[in-house]
Write an enzyme that holds these catalytic residues in place. Structure first.
Site, PDB file in Angstrom:
ATOM      1  N   ASP A  94      35.429  34.489  49.182  1.00  0.00           N
ATOM      2  CA  ASP A  94      36.803  34.924  49.418  1.00  0.00           C
ATOM      3  C   ASP A  94      37.015  35.389  50.856  1.00  0.00           C
ATOM      4  O   ASP A  94      36.062  35.535  51.622  1.00  0.00           O
ATOM      5  CB  ASP A  94      37.192  36.046  48.431  1.00  0.00           C
ATOM      6  CG  ASP A  94      36.049  37.033  48.201  1.00  0.00           C
ATOM      7  OD1 ASP A  94      35.180  37.146  49.075  1.00  0.00           O
ATOM      8  OD2 ASP A  94      36.031  37.689  47.145  1.00  0.00           O
ATOM      9  N   ASN A 103      36.551  47.192  38.521  1.00  0.00           N
ATOM     10  CA  ASN A 103      37.483  46.737  37.483  1.00  0.00           C
ATOM     11  C   ASN A 103      37.040  45.408  36.869  1.00  0.00           C
ATOM     12  O   ASN A 103      37.790  44.794  36.126  1.00  0.00           O
ATOM     13  CB  ASN A 103      38.899  46.611  38.058  1.00  0.00           C
ATOM     14  CG  ASN A 103      38.982  45.577  39.184  1.00  0.00           C
ATOM     15  OD1 ASN A 103      37.994  44.915  39.505  1.00  0.00           O
ATOM     16  ND2 ASN A 103      40.148  45.444  39.782  1.00  0.00           N
ATOM     17  N   HIS A 145      36.213  42.605  38.555  1.00  0.00           N
ATOM     18  CA  HIS A 145      36.517  41.364  39.282  1.00  0.00           C
ATOM     19  C   HIS A 145      35.253  40.723  39.831  1.00  0.00           C
ATOM     20  O   HIS A 145      34.262  41.397  40.124  1.00  0.00           O
ATOM     21  CB  HIS A 145      37.579  41.588  40.381  1.00  0.00           C
ATOM     22  CG  HIS A 145      37.126  42.328  41.593  1.00  0.00           C
ATOM     23  ND1 HIS A 145      37.941  43.206  42.282  1.00  0.00           N
ATOM     24  CD2 HIS A 145      35.964  42.325  42.293  1.00  0.00           C
ATOM     25  CE1 HIS A 145      37.305  43.683  43.331  1.00  0.00           C
ATOM     26  NE2 HIS A 145      36.088  43.166  43.356  1.00  0.00           N
ATOM     27  N   GLU A 156      41.018  39.190  39.912  1.00  0.00           N
ATOM     28  CA  GLU A 156      41.321  40.514  39.377  1.00  0.00           C
ATOM     29  C   GLU A 156      41.593  40.440  37.868  1.00  0.00           C
ATOM     30  O   GLU A 156      41.862  39.344  37.341  1.00  0.00           O
ATOM     31  CB  GLU A 156      42.560  41.080  40.097  1.00  0.00           C
ATOM     32  CG  GLU A 156      42.400  41.246  41.603  1.00  0.00           C
ATOM     33  CD  GLU A 156      41.554  42.450  41.992  1.00  0.00           C
ATOM     34  OE1 GLU A 156      40.695  42.884  41.208  1.00  0.00           O
ATOM     35  OE2 GLU A 156      41.759  42.964  43.106  1.00  0.00           O
TER      36      GLU A 156
HETATM   37  C1  F6R Z   1      33.142  40.068  47.902  1.00  0.00           C
HETATM   38  C2  F6R Z   1      33.664  39.942  46.555  1.00  0.00           C
HETATM   39  C3  F6R Z   1      33.871  41.103  45.665  1.00  0.00           C
HETATM   40  C4  F6R Z   1      32.754  42.141  45.729  1.00  0.00           C
HETATM   41  C5  F6R Z   1      33.060  43.316  44.820  1.00  0.00           C
HETATM   42  C6  F6R Z   1      31.995  44.384  44.890  1.00  0.00           C
HETATM   43  O1  F6R Z   1      33.045  38.806  48.525  1.00  0.00           O
HETATM   44  O2  F6R Z   1      33.960  38.855  46.183  1.00  0.00           O
HETATM   45  O3  F6R Z   1      34.007  40.645  44.348  1.00  0.00           O
HETATM   46  O4  F6R Z   1      31.546  41.541  45.356  1.00  0.00           O
HETATM   47  O5  F6R Z   1      34.288  43.879  45.164  1.00  0.00           O
HETATM   48  O6  F6R Z   1      32.034  44.968  46.142  1.00  0.00           O
HETATM   49  P1  F6R Z   1      30.891  45.989  46.603  1.00  0.00           P
HETATM   50  O7  F6R Z   1      29.637  45.189  46.690  1.00  0.00           O
HETATM   51  O8  F6R Z   1      31.356  46.448  47.964  1.00  0.00           O
HETATM   52  O9  F6R Z   1      30.836  47.067  45.595  1.00  0.00           O
END
Ligand code: F6R
Length: 249
Positions: free
Chosen positions: A67, A135, A137, A142
């Site tokens: 992303d 959450n 995702h 989301e």
């Molecule tokens: C990042 C992504 C997100 C993160 C998720 C966890 O490319 O796609 O899904 O993997 O938000 O983020 P952290 O590792 O910062 O807790």
């Protein structure tokens, strides 16, 4: 599903890196799906170390990021383009031509998703790295996202913007939109490697791997992936009650 519980973040990073390193050693033209955020930073450090020790090379590796934010420049320090450069690419011998990060150019907004999908379709990833949002995702899919989605522009949830505000000066500076691989793109990878650490992920990890598959916890779809490995630290694993059973599924 295979669940590996490690002592702490450092061990998670080492274990997850060892899985990627093994794949890279077996196939020097590996296609890897990459994630950003805090979770994979230690893993990337271990990959850089393995590269410096001449165990692996990125020369013929192709990468596809999950992303990218929409609404900030690619060169913004918090863009995922900058993140990947700062945390991995600038330290290894990857060919720039082989790096794929969703384009976030708003002048081409209508065609960005289709263009990334076309690249993903022709390039099944051998391994897809994932973190998980509090959450549930994965990528920026989301809660509520259809489980059959392909690349799309998404509005970030309030929870995600609050969580990610730690990287920006304030909540107002966190972009409201992002371009993300869809769940269908993620599920198309041959192997999926999900990593999580810390107590704040414990509840959602249990929901994702142990409870019903639901759009409200997008990561729960991973239960259906034929080759899923989950690497957790003790804190992130502490809500899972039937670990032995899950490891047999
Ligand atoms: C990042 C992504 C997100 C993160 C998720 C966890 O490319 O796609 O899904 O993997 O938000 O983020 P952290 O590792 O910062 O807790």
């Amino acid at each position: 599903m295979k669940i590996i519980v490690c002592k702490d973040y450092e061990e998670v990073s080492k274990k997850a890196a060892s899985i990627v390193i093994k794949e890279m050693m077996l196939n020097d033209e590996l296609k890897i799906g990459l994630a950003t955020g805090s979770s994979p930073i230690g893993l990337y450090k271990n990959l850089i170390e393995a590269y410096n020790n001449h165990l692996i090379s990125f020369k013929h590796v192709t990468t596809f990021n999950l992303d990218e934010y929409v609404g900030i420049d690619r060169l913004h320090p918090q863009s995922y383009y900058s993140f990947m450069n700062e945390n991995l690419f600038k330290y290894v011998d990857i060919d720039k031509e082989n790096i794929n990060i969703p384009n976030n150019d708003i002048s081409k907004l209508d065609s960005l998703a289709d263009e990334y999908d076309a690249r993903l379709l022709g390039n099944q990833r051998d391994i897809q790295l994932l973190g998980i949002g509090k959450n549930g995702h994965i990528g920026f899919n989301e809660p509520g996202t259809t489980l059959s989605s392909e690349t799309f522009i998404t509005e970030l949830s309030e929870q995600t913007r609050i969580d990610n505000s730690r990287f920006f000066g304030s909540l107002e500076e966190v972009p409201k939109y992002a371009i993300t691989m869809g769940i269908k793109n993620i599920m198309y990878a041959k192997k999926v490697l999900l990593i999580a650490s810390g107590k704040s992920k414990a509840k959602v990890i249990n929901k994702a791997i142990n409870e019903d598959i639901t759009k409200e916890i997008p990561a729960s779809i991973l239960q259906l992936h034929p080759d899923l490995t989950v690497v957790l630290d003790e804190e992130a694993a502490c809500e899972i009650k039937n670990l032995d059973y899950l490891n047999r599924i």
